[in-house]
Design a protein around this motif. Structure first.
Motif, PDB file in Angstrom:
ATOM      1  N   TYR A   1      94.948  34.713 100.934  1.00  0.00           N
ATOM      2  CA  TYR A   1      95.906  34.720  99.538  1.00  0.00           C
ATOM      3  C   TYR A   1      94.908  34.993  98.563  1.00  0.00           C
ATOM      4  N   ALA A   2      95.546  35.702  97.500  1.00  0.00           N
ATOM      5  CA  ALA A   2      94.513  36.407  96.335  1.00  0.00           C
ATOM      6  C   ALA A   2      94.616  35.501  95.202  1.00  0.00           C
ATOM      7  N   ILE A   3      93.543  35.041  94.578  1.00  0.00           N
ATOM      8  CA  ILE A   3      93.175  34.232  93.478  1.00  0.00           C
ATOM      9  C   ILE A   3      92.647  35.044  92.275  1.00  0.00           C
ATOM     10  N   ASN A   4      93.390  35.327  91.258  1.00  0.00           N
ATOM     11  CA  ASN A   4      92.845  35.961  89.977  1.00  0.00           C
ATOM     12  C   ASN A   4      92.273  34.994  88.879  1.00  0.00           C
ATOM     13  N   PRO A   5      90.900  35.289  88.932  1.00  0.00           N
ATOM     14  CA  PRO A   5      89.996  34.482  88.246  1.00  0.00           C
ATOM     15  C   PRO A   5      90.312  34.057  86.788  1.00  0.00           C
ATOM     16  N   GLN A   6      91.159  35.157  86.246  1.00  0.00           N
ATOM     17  CA  GLN A   6      91.323  35.213  84.703  1.00  0.00           C
ATOM     18  C   GLN A   6      92.857  34.298  84.700  1.00  0.00           C
ATOM     19  N   ALA A   7      93.303  33.883  85.867  1.00  0.00           N
ATOM     20  CA  ALA A   7      94.699  32.972  85.633  1.00  0.00           C
ATOM     21  C   ALA A   7      94.135  31.552  85.532  1.00  0.00           C
ATOM     22  N   VAL A   8      94.709  30.867  84.412  1.00  0.00           N
ATOM     23  CA  VAL A   8      94.297  29.581  84.183  1.00  0.00           C
ATOM     24  C   VAL A   8      95.292  28.525  84.665  1.00  0.00           C
ATOM     25  N   LEU A   9      95.180  27.583  85.582  1.00  0.00           N
ATOM     26  CA  LEU A   9      96.139  26.833  86.165  1.00  0.00           C
ATOM     27  C   LEU A   9      96.310  25.340  85.877  1.00  0.00           C
ATOM     28  N   PRO A  10      97.455  24.793  85.911  1.00  0.00           N
ATOM     29  CA  PRO A  10      97.643  23.433  85.596  1.00  0.00           C
ATOM     30  C   PRO A  10      96.834  22.798  86.845  1.00  0.00           C
ATOM     31  N   ALA A  11      96.614  21.293  86.308  1.00  0.00           N
ATOM     32  CA  ALA A  11      95.706  20.639  87.092  1.00  0.00           C
ATOM     33  C   ALA A  11      96.035  20.223  88.487  1.00  0.00           C
ATOM     34  N   LYS A  12      97.319  20.254  88.768  1.00  0.00           N
ATOM     35  CA  LYS A  12      97.706  20.207  90.118  1.00  0.00           C
ATOM     36  C   LYS A  12      97.610  21.369  91.150  1.00  0.00           C
TER      37      LYS A  12
ATOM     38  N   GLY B   1      96.169  42.851  88.201  1.00  0.00           N
ATOM     39  CA  GLY B   1      97.606  42.299  88.330  1.00  0.00           C
ATOM     40  C   GLY B   1      98.442  43.063  89.392  1.00  0.00           C
ATOM     41  N   GLU B   2      98.039  44.106  89.924  1.00  0.00           N
ATOM     42  CA  GLU B   2      98.872  44.647  90.931  1.00  0.00           C
ATOM     43  C   GLU B   2      99.013  43.818  92.014  1.00  0.00           C
ATOM     44  N   ILE B   3      97.905  42.955  92.497  1.00  0.00           N
ATOM     45  CA  ILE B   3      98.133  41.941  93.427  1.00  0.00           C
ATOM     46  C   ILE B   3      98.204  40.519  92.539  1.00  0.00           C
ATOM     47  N   THR B   4      99.399  39.893  92.604  1.00  0.00           N
ATOM     48  CA  THR B   4      99.278  38.792  91.844  1.00  0.00           C
ATOM     49  C   THR B   4      98.820  37.591  92.349  1.00  0.00           C
ATOM     50  N   ASN B   5      98.628  36.791  91.390  1.00  0.00           N
ATOM     51  CA  ASN B   5      97.973  35.399  91.642  1.00  0.00           C
ATOM     52  C   ASN B   5      98.781  34.736  92.845  1.00  0.00           C
ATOM     53  N   GLY B   6      98.168  34.198  93.864  1.00  0.00           N
ATOM     54  CA  GLY B   6      98.806  33.598  94.995  1.00  0.00           C
ATOM     55  C   GLY B   6      99.349  34.372  95.966  1.00  0.00           C
ATOM     56  N   MET B   7      99.428  35.853  95.832  1.00  0.00           N
ATOM     57  CA  MET B   7      99.942  36.642  96.740  1.00  0.00           C
ATOM     58  C   MET B   7      99.404  36.549  97.966  1.00  0.00           C
ATOM     59  N   ARG B   8     100.166  36.460  99.053  1.00  0.00           N
ATOM     60  CA  ARG B   8      99.646  36.758 100.580  1.00  0.00           C
ATOM     61  C   ARG B   8      99.134  38.249 100.761  1.00  0.00           C
TER      62      ARG B   8
ATOM     63  N   GLN C   1      84.865  38.903 103.565  1.00  0.00           N
ATOM     64  CA  GLN C   1      83.820  38.038 103.259  1.00  0.00           C
ATOM     65  C   GLN C   1      83.534  38.049 102.040  1.00  0.00           C
ATOM     66  N   MET C   2      83.153  39.143 101.610  1.00  0.00           N
ATOM     67  CA  MET C   2      82.699  39.378 100.061  1.00  0.00           C
ATOM     68  C   MET C   2      83.651  38.674  98.962  1.00  0.00           C
ATOM     69  N   LEU C   3      85.008  39.051  99.334  1.00  0.00           N
ATOM     70  CA  LEU C   3      85.940  38.665  98.356  1.00  0.00           C
ATOM     71  C   LEU C   3      86.080  37.161  98.266  1.00  0.00           C
ATOM     72  N   ILE C   4      85.890  36.526  99.326  1.00  0.00           N
ATOM     73  CA  ILE C   4      86.011  34.894  99.691  1.00  0.00           C
ATOM     74  C   ILE C   4      84.894  34.410  98.961  1.00  0.00           C
ATOM     75  N   ALA C   5      83.790  35.029  98.858  1.00  0.00           N
ATOM     76  CA  ALA C   5      82.479  34.456  98.323  1.00  0.00           C
ATOM     77  C   ALA C   5      82.522  34.574  96.979  1.00  0.00           C
ATOM     78  N   GLU C   6      83.189  35.506  96.383  1.00  0.00           N
ATOM     79  CA  GLU C   6      83.363  35.788  95.007  1.00  0.00           C
ATOM     80  C   GLU C   6      84.521  34.989  94.329  1.00  0.00           C
ATOM     81  N   GLY C   7      85.346  34.378  95.245  1.00  0.00           N
ATOM     82  CA  GLY C   7      86.552  33.605  94.678  1.00  0.00           C
ATOM     83  C   GLY C   7      87.526  34.459  94.396  1.00  0.00           C
ATOM     84  N   TYR C   8      87.749  35.597  94.902  1.00  0.00           N
ATOM     85  CA  TYR C   8      89.018  36.533  94.843  1.00  0.00           C
ATOM     86  C   TYR C   8      89.960  36.550  95.886  1.00  0.00           C
ATOM     87  N   VAL C   9      89.395  35.719  97.019  1.00  0.00           N
ATOM     88  CA  VAL C   9      90.481  35.442  98.110  1.00  0.00           C
ATOM     89  C   VAL C   9      90.257  34.227  98.716  1.00  0.00           C
ATOM     90  N   ILE C  10      91.058  33.470  99.315  1.00  0.00           N
ATOM     91  CA  ILE C  10      90.966  32.170 100.061  1.00  0.00           C
ATOM     92  C   ILE C  10      91.756  32.217 101.208  1.00  0.00           C
TER      93      ILE C  10
END
Length: 474
Positions: free
Chosen positions: A76-87, A29-36, A59-68
């Motif tokens: 941008y960061a993606i926290n896999p533990q964060a569960v998001l609404p459908a939108k 959580g040091e880098i929050t979900n959606g943080m640039r 490239q590794m972070l993008i491949a594993e779904g931590y970064v987009i």
């Protein structure tokens, strides 16, 4: 924006070090979900290295779904533990990162049964603001000085009294170390036990603590958790001389370790010259049966390391916790040259001293205990009324969340996604397992402390709507 500080690890490639640093910062959580994230060029300038290892790490972070990567915008960061609404699932698919607080599709309510949340309205803002002002006035002559490495002596004395009265913990103020979070406490323990790098750990167990041990070079041995807590027999059959447990409300399953098992574990520690780390993260809250004192309170041989926090009973925004070290370990720590603490702000500590001494702390605890007991009963009542025997509730005797098992042949991912489509966020805590789960039915977790009763009613109603098509007939 954040800075990357990497250690000089001769046997580890730079790209792997950068990758692990960013990945772990996203996880904890040091880098929050959606943080640039910083650009590759800015990281290159910061670390004074070539672009290639940084590009490889991303490239590794993008491949594993931590970064987009969003074209013409950045990473941008993606926290896999964060569960998001459908939108937001759609937004991620389109690489349109808007952050975790975006409004869900079709203006549906977002009701988050976050097990880590506390009631935002229960915080005593006026009293705490007054304590902060008094702290600046009463300790104005100490503003220009550094404090005690273990934390303010008056706060440690107040905590020693409170812990004895509330949790039966027996200690002197000198045994207490005030920290700015459990990661600080684990870091200290890793230094103390660096000659014994094997730790038995609850399976499932708190992943952020587990990751701290792994990052500090420990081998983590997962020990199965059952109805009576961690399997002491399995610990006895191992070579571990250190174990981490949450006996008063096992995280995440919610089980409570019986007295007989606590005695069994203490005997193991005595016979093996081992230590037990007791994380009593929400031990103040019990709703069914008599309150169970801490494991440390029945320890006659000084084998228990007790860790507690202000996060659950007060607020996680305070970033303050405490650890009680056995005298032998405290002596070892002081004899080392290790700068062992990262105590929180002295001003915050001074305010907490006054908050406790003036009685606000005890009044606050009584108030939130009553509030959470009411919410706890309400959530269980709503689930039983809406789902009857389709949902089994466990881990409900204490703490601020419950565990539910849903009678369906659908996966946890399907249930979470269908709930999100209705604007409801629930959790599966899959990160808490080291091994692959083989549950016959989906197991999910709902927190109740941070949800109002009105939202709770609406949330369970929408969960029923989302899950009813998937429930098996009785």
């Amino acid at each position: 924006m954040f800075e990357i500080l990497i250690k000089d690890e001769q046997n580890t490639p730079i790209y792997l070090t950068v990758y692990r640093h960013i990945r772990d910062a996203i996880r904890n959580g040091e880098i929050t979900n959606g943080m640039r994230l910083p650009s590759i060029r800015s990281i290159q300038m910061q670390l004074n290295i070539s672009k290639t290892p940084i590009e490889t790490a991303f490239q590794m972070l993008i491949a594993e779904g931590y970064v987009i990567s969003k074209p013409r915008s950045g990473f941008y960061a993606i926290n896999p533990q964060a569960v998001l609404p459908a939108k937001q699932y759609e937004l991620y698919a389109d690489q349109e990162i808007k952050g975790i607080n975006c409004s869900p599709i079709e203006s549906k309510p977002t009701i988050d049964f976050n097990p880590s949340a506390v009631d935002p309205h229960s915080f005593p803002i006026r009293a705490w603001n007054k304590m902060l002002k008094e702290a600046l006035e009463n300790f104005s002559m100490d503003i220009g000085k550094y404090g005690d490495l273990q934390g303010e002596s008056k706060l440690r004395a107040a905590l020693a009294d409170y812990l004895f009265n509330a949790r039966g913990v027996r200690c002197t103020p000198e045994q207490i170390i005030i920290g700015s979070g459990i990661a600080d406490s684990i870091r200290i323990l890793c230094h103390l036990f660096n000659d014994n790098s094997l730790i038995a750990f609850e399976e499932p167990g708190y992943n952020l603590v587990r990751q701290q041990f792994i990052m500090n070079g420990f081998e983590v041995l997962p020990i199965q958790v059952g109805e009576k807590g961690i399997s002491v027999n399995d610990i006895e059959g191992s070579s571990a001389k250190l174990v981490y447990i949450t006996p008063s409300h096992q995280f995440p399953t919610g089980g409570i370790m019986p007295f007989s098992e606590r005695e069994h574990l203490l005997k193991w520690a005595i016979n093996k010259d081992a230590y037990i780390i007791e994380d009593d993260y929400d031990g103040e809250f019990r709703y069914i049966g008599k309150s169970i004192p801490s494991l440390q309170s029945i320890d006659e041989y000084d084998r228990v390391i007790y860790i507690g926090t202000f996060s659950k009973v007060f607020t996680p925004a305070l970033r303050m916790n405490y650890m009680v070290l056995p005298q032998k370990l405290l002596t070892k720590l002081k004899e080392s040259s290790y700068e062992f603490t990262s105590a929180p702000s002295r001003i915050t500590q001074w305010a907490m001293i006054s908050f406790i001494e003036q009685g606000h702390w005890y009044r606050h605890i009584r108030r939130v205990r009553k509030l959470y007991r009411k919410k706890h009963h309400k959530l269980i009542e709503l689930i039983q009324e809406n789902f009857h025997n389709h949902i089994k509730i466990t881990g409900q005797n204490a703490g601020l969340h419950i565990q539910i098992t849903v009678n369906t042949n659908q996966s946890t991912e399907t249930l979470i996604k269908s709930a999100a489509e209705e604007g409801i966020i629930v959790y599966d805590f899959k990160k808490m397992w080291m091994t692959i789960r083989t549950d016959p039915f989906p197991r999910l977790y709902l927190g109740f402390a941070g949800v109002s009763e009105k939202d709770m009613e609406k949330g369970i109603e929408l969960l029923k709507k989302a899950w009813l098509p998937f429930l098996l007939k009785q």
